[in-house]
Write an enzyme that holds these catalytic residues in place. Structure first.
Site, PDB file in Angstrom:
ATOM      1  N   HIS A 110       9.997  -5.876  -1.036  1.00 48.39           N
ATOM      2  CA  HIS A 110       9.515  -7.234  -0.805  1.00 48.39           C
ATOM      3  C   HIS A 110       7.994  -7.208  -0.644  1.00 48.39           C
ATOM      4  CE1 HIS A 110       8.706 -10.761   1.865  1.00 48.39           C
ATOM      5  NE2 HIS A 110       9.446 -11.326   0.932  1.00 48.39           N
ATOM      6  N   THR A 117       5.980  -7.967   1.487  1.00 50.24           N
ATOM      7  CA  THR A 117       5.394  -7.591   2.779  1.00 50.24           C
ATOM      8  C   THR A 117       5.500  -6.090   3.058  1.00 50.24           C
ATOM      9  OG1 THR A 117       7.502  -8.028   3.829  1.00 50.24           O
ATOM     10  CG2 THR A 117       5.870  -9.800   3.905  1.00 50.24           C
ATOM     11  N   LYS A 118       6.251  -5.374   2.224  1.00 52.17           N
ATOM     12  CA  LYS A 118       6.515  -3.972   2.542  1.00 52.17           C
ATOM     13  C   LYS A 118       5.406  -3.053   1.998  1.00 52.17           C
ATOM     14  CE  LYS A 118      10.200  -5.020   4.809  1.00 52.17           C
ATOM     15  NZ  LYS A 118      11.457  -5.534   4.361  1.00 52.17           N
ATOM     16  N   THR A 119       5.410  -1.801   2.443  1.00 50.05           N
ATOM     17  CA  THR A 119       4.346  -0.845   2.072  1.00 50.05           C
ATOM     18  C   THR A 119       4.242  -0.662   0.559  1.00 50.05           C
ATOM     19  OG1 THR A 119       4.599   0.330   4.155  1.00 50.05           O
ATOM     20  CG2 THR A 119       3.572   1.551   2.357  1.00 50.05           C
ATOM     21  N   LEU A 120       5.395  -0.542  -0.107  1.00 50.50           N
ATOM     22  CA  LEU A 120       5.456  -0.447  -1.563  1.00 50.50           C
ATOM     23  C   LEU A 120       6.141  -1.708  -2.046  1.00 50.50           C
ATOM     24  CD1 LEU A 120       6.737   2.599  -3.654  1.00 50.50           C
ATOM     25  CD2 LEU A 120       7.403   0.272  -4.203  1.00 50.50           C
TER      26      LEU A 120
END
Ligand SMILES: *Cc1c(COP(=O)(O)O)cnc(C)c1O
Length: 373
Positions: free
Chosen positions: A181, A183-186
């Site tokens: 998603h 908002t995630k790191t990847l």
């Protein structure tokens, strides 16, 4: 006016744009799965697992994975009360019941002792969510699972980059799931990954994820069972290929941001931050501060202070058992008590130190104010 500080934002370079453009221009016909396969291969190598299936979301990966291991009506699945709803909703969709246990005071992840106490003859799985990148006590959880013959699932949506005694988060359980998603790191915009080392589970998942059509089935358009459709597109996978090539840089930056906050905040009295016990690496998805009760600092006062400075700050997860769909379980005392005195801090990759200093200033000011009053 001061510029706004976002709490998360993906790190997108020319590499992502280049791959996505190529996928959009050329990734069709016989090339329509090329980036998907490449992304799955690269992800497997990164994580150190044998099998990976790219999905449209982590929620979808969890839904299919739990269906594949036979979780169904009347079954119970144990998880922490502190969680995003995405871990619980697939359990409910399968007709099973999430059983919420309280969390540990330092990692905010599920308490192994309470997990063991919550086991009943109906328990079909334990879901370990590595909250904000903080690792669950996998050694204890896997031992409990083994003792009772119950699989441990890892929802590693928030834990890419986290390592537990040499093993990457998501690679230790019956299966693991990831979220990409925005908002995630990847990120791939939306997207997820299912990983496992179990060849039979992988084969079953391949069939389920292709609308129930088995690999060996020679009849065209012939599903052998009711399956799912939670696939990642080739264009999303192209972005994923670029991001996984940059994964060390992406997690290094996240860790730098957490470390700068820790250097300036964790030294102050009256608060705790994301832990990193010996032998582990915290992927540092979401820097989080929990104020100790005696400071009297509340989530509301924190949010007001941040809003006044044009800084996005995110609330700590509400206990799932407090939501209208579930029964209140205030006996999960930490899960119910922490959100009222905790906050997630901004941590997007391109954030600079002066922006972090603005966040730190808000925190020190509010702490000074409360300690004096
Ligand atoms: C983000 C997240 C999910 C959901 O991921 P999606 O890709 O949005 O479905 C699931 N579990 C946890 C712990 C998450 O943080």
């Amino acid at each position: 006016m001061k510029s706004r500080i976002f709490y998360t934002k993906p790190s997108i370079t020319e590499l992502e744009v280049h791959y996505a453009t190529d996928a959009a221009a050329n990734g069709w016909g016989e090339k329509c799965y090329e980036y998907i396969s490449r992304f799955e291969e690269a992800f497997k190598t990164h994580l150190g697992v044998n099998y990976a299936i790219a999905t449209s979301s982590c929620t979808g990966a969890l839904h299919m994975g739990m269906a594949a291991i036979g979780i169904g009506p009347g079954d119970e699945v144990i998880m922490a009360d502190t969680n995003w709803i995405a871990t619980a909703s697939p359990i409910v969709h399968l007709g099973a019941n999430p059983v919420f246990v309280d969390i540990l005071p330092d990692s905010w992840c599920l308490d192994p002792e309470l997990v063991e106490q919550a086991i009943t003859p109906r328990t079909k799985a334990i879901i370990a969510v590595h909250l904000y990148g903080n690792l669950c006590e996998m050694g204890k959880l896997l031992a409990i699972g083994e003792k009772h013959g119950i699989p441990v699932i890892e929802d590693a949506a928030e834990a890419i980059g986290s390592i537990y005694h040499g093993k990457r988060a998501g690679s230790m359980g019956k299966f693991g799931t990831f979220s990409f998603h925005g908002t995630k790191t990847l990120t791939t915009g939306e997207g997820g990954m299912f990983v496992t080392n179990d060849p039979e589970l992988y084969e079953h998942m391949l069939t389920l994820s292709n609308h129930g059509r088995a690999r060996g089935q020679t009849k065209q358009f012939w599903p052998d069972m009711i399956g799912f459709k939670y696939k990642m597109s080739n264009i999303q996978a192209a972005i994923g290929c670029a991001q996984i090539e940059r994964i060390d840089e992406l997690t290094r930056r996240k860790r730098e941001i957490l470390s700068y906050y820790r250097d300036h905040l964790a030294i102050l009295p009256g608060l705790s931050m994301n832990p990193e016990p010996a032998g582990t690496v915290n992927g540092a998805w979401m820097p989080t501060v929990v104020f100790h009760p005696e400071t009297g600092i509340t989530c509301e006062s924190l949010q007001a202070a941040f809003t006044a400075e044009h800084i996005d700050a995110r609330v700590f997860f509400h206990p799932l058992s407090s939501l209208p769909m579930f029964e209140d379980q205030p006996q999960n005392r930490l899960a119910w008590n922490l959100p009222g005195r905790a906050i997630n801090l901004p941590s997007f990759h391109e954030m600079d130190f002066s922006q972090q200093d603005r966040v730190i200033n808000v925190m020190t000011k509010i702490l000074d104010g409360n300690l004096q009053s």
